[in-house]
Design a protein around this motif. Structure first.
Motif, mmCIF file in Angstrom:
data_model
loop_
_atom_site.group_PDB
_atom_site.id
_atom_site.type_symbol
_atom_site.label_atom_id
_atom_site.label_comp_id
_atom_site.label_asym_id
_atom_site.label_seq_id
_atom_site.Cartn_x
_atom_site.Cartn_y
_atom_site.Cartn_z
ATOM 1 N N GLY A 286 52.661 26.821 -5.115
ATOM 2 C CA GLY A 286 53.671 27.414 -4.266
ATOM 3 C C GLY A 286 53.569 28.921 -4.147
ATOM 4 O O GLY A 286 53.883 29.503 -3.100
ATOM 5 N N ASP B 15 56.172 24.239 2.581
ATOM 6 C CA ASP B 15 54.763 23.975 2.855
ATOM 7 C C ASP B 15 54.512 23.675 4.332
ATOM 8 O O ASP B 15 53.418 23.932 4.849
ATOM 9 N N SER C 243 58.764 26.121 -3.010
ATOM 10 C CA SER C 243 57.573 25.279 -3.115
ATOM 11 C C SER C 243 57.251 24.950 -4.569
ATOM 12 O O SER C 243 56.933 23.814 -4.911
#
Length: 395
Positions: A220, A304, A35
């Motif tokens: 992230g 995500d 991420s």
């Protein structure tokens, strides 16, 4: 003999436990690292070029320091808040604030999915046939459908496998590109022809607002909060730290080697994407960069999607059970892909994540016993609230 055998057996057991823990930490770090990489690797250089020029390394260092401070909030909440949930009920206000953060992060994740896949599609289309916005959006939509399809068919395990493969390839290709830029810089220095980009005539407030608008580039590390069904508390905390350390090192190093070849210092003018720099300096790496773009953005969007799926199921277990959460996230991301362009989407996503981090900072402040930490968490909440309200688009 028995004592020696027992000591040896104990040492072997400890070593085995450490190795197993290390493997689990490395495994758990895949989602946050995927991420973080997808969040900013492809956009950070052109944004910093426009804002700071030669001082870009200062900018990325500041952003990474802010990210580390926010990461301490996430890691505190993994330990303190989840322990409170297990041991005793939280007070009603803290519980409602934490519930609000869960809603905000779902929104932020869905926005980021749309952003990552728009960036991926932009690199592919610019390489093949520049200027086709419709083609960019169509390709991004197709990528969403692939991720949702894998999620519906295979669940977390299928998406986790996609992340691992994509992240491994991204790390290799990023290293190759960084090394190529480093040797280019060295050759320019030895030839006495290195030309650093100028520092743009931007005011301090303007620069800070633009940097605030790229909080998404270091997002992230917080995904570990929503992997509790897969990994224990200690594993997730260490995975978050490891992901941030690796990503910070690569971000700062990459910006450092990319600064001497920024377009502001050439007749080419400011760069729109990292592909501009690569094509101008090491053209043979343009295709590998596009491959990196596809893998990194796809991997980040997948990470995500996993986090949004877990959070939606926790928030609305009856409404979003099974594959419904994947479908809901995908449908909303597709709508954003077709409605919002890339740079405004960066600022919107950054604001959404800043809002989430601000709320989480308040939760950390309310669940912390140490006065100094409470003050720090409170100050961070104020800074992140200002970012939420004032962050500006990067381009």
């Amino acid at each position: 003999m028995r004592a020696k055998f027992s000591a040896g057996a104990l040492e072997t057991s400890v070593t085995s436990i450490r190795a197993m823990f290390t493997r689990r930490v490395l495994s758990a770090s895949v989602t946050p690292l995927s991420s973080i990489f997808g969040s900013g690797f492809l956009i950070i250089v052109p944004v910093l070029e426009r804002a700071l020029g030669t001082l870009s390394v200062v900018g990325i260092t500041g952003v990474c320091v802010l990210a580390w401070l926010i990461g301490t909030v996430t890691r505190h909440n993994v330990r303190a808040v989840e322990r409170l949930d297990d041991e005793q009920p939280r007070d009603r206000v803290t519980s409602r604030i934490d519930d609000a953060s869960d809603v905000v992060i779902v929104v932020a994740y869905i926005i980021s999915i749309a952003l990552y896949l728009r960036i991926m599609a932009q690199y592919v289309i610019d390489f093949v046939s520049p200027g086709s916005i419709v083609a960019e959006r169509a390709l991004a939509t197709a990528a969403v459908l692939v991720i949702v399809g894998v999620g519906v068919a295979r669940g977390f395990s299928g998406l986790d496998r996609l992340e691992r493969l994509a992240l491994a390839a991204v790390l290799v290709l990023t290293t190759v590109l960084g090394v190529a830029l480093f040797f280019h810089d060295v050759s320019e220095v030895l030839a006495g022809s290195v030309r650093l980009p100028p520092v743009p005539a931007n005011g301090l407030v303007e620069v800070l607002l633009v940097l605030s608008g790229i909080v998404i580039t270091v997002q992230g590390f917080e995904t570990v909060r929503y992997l509790g069904h897969e990994y224990d508390e200690d594993t997730r905390v260490w995975a978050s730290r490891l992901a941030q350390i690796v990503a910070t090192s690569i971000y700062i190093g990459f910006v450092a080697v990319a600064t001497p070849v920024m377009g502001l210092g050439t007749e080419a003018g400011p760069d729109r994407t990292l592909l501009d720099i690569t094509g101008r300096v090491v053209a043979f790496l343009s295709l590998p960069l596009v491959i990196t773009a596809v893998l990194s953005q796809f991997s980040a969007a997948t990470a995500d999607t996993v986090a949004a799926h877990g959070n939606l199921q926790r928030l609305t277990p009856r409404l979003m059970r099974g594959p419904r959460s994947f479908v809901a996230s995908g449908a909303t991301a597709i709508a954003l892909i077709w409605v919002v362009s890339t740079f405004p989407l960066i600022a919107i996503a950054s604001r959404a994540f800043a809002a989430y981090y601000a709320v989480e900072s308040v939760v950390a402040m309310r669940t912390c016993d140490r006065r100094l930490h409470q003050v720090g968490f409170g100050a961070l909440a104020v800074v992140l609230t200002l970012i939420t309200l004032l962050a500006q688009p990067a381009g």
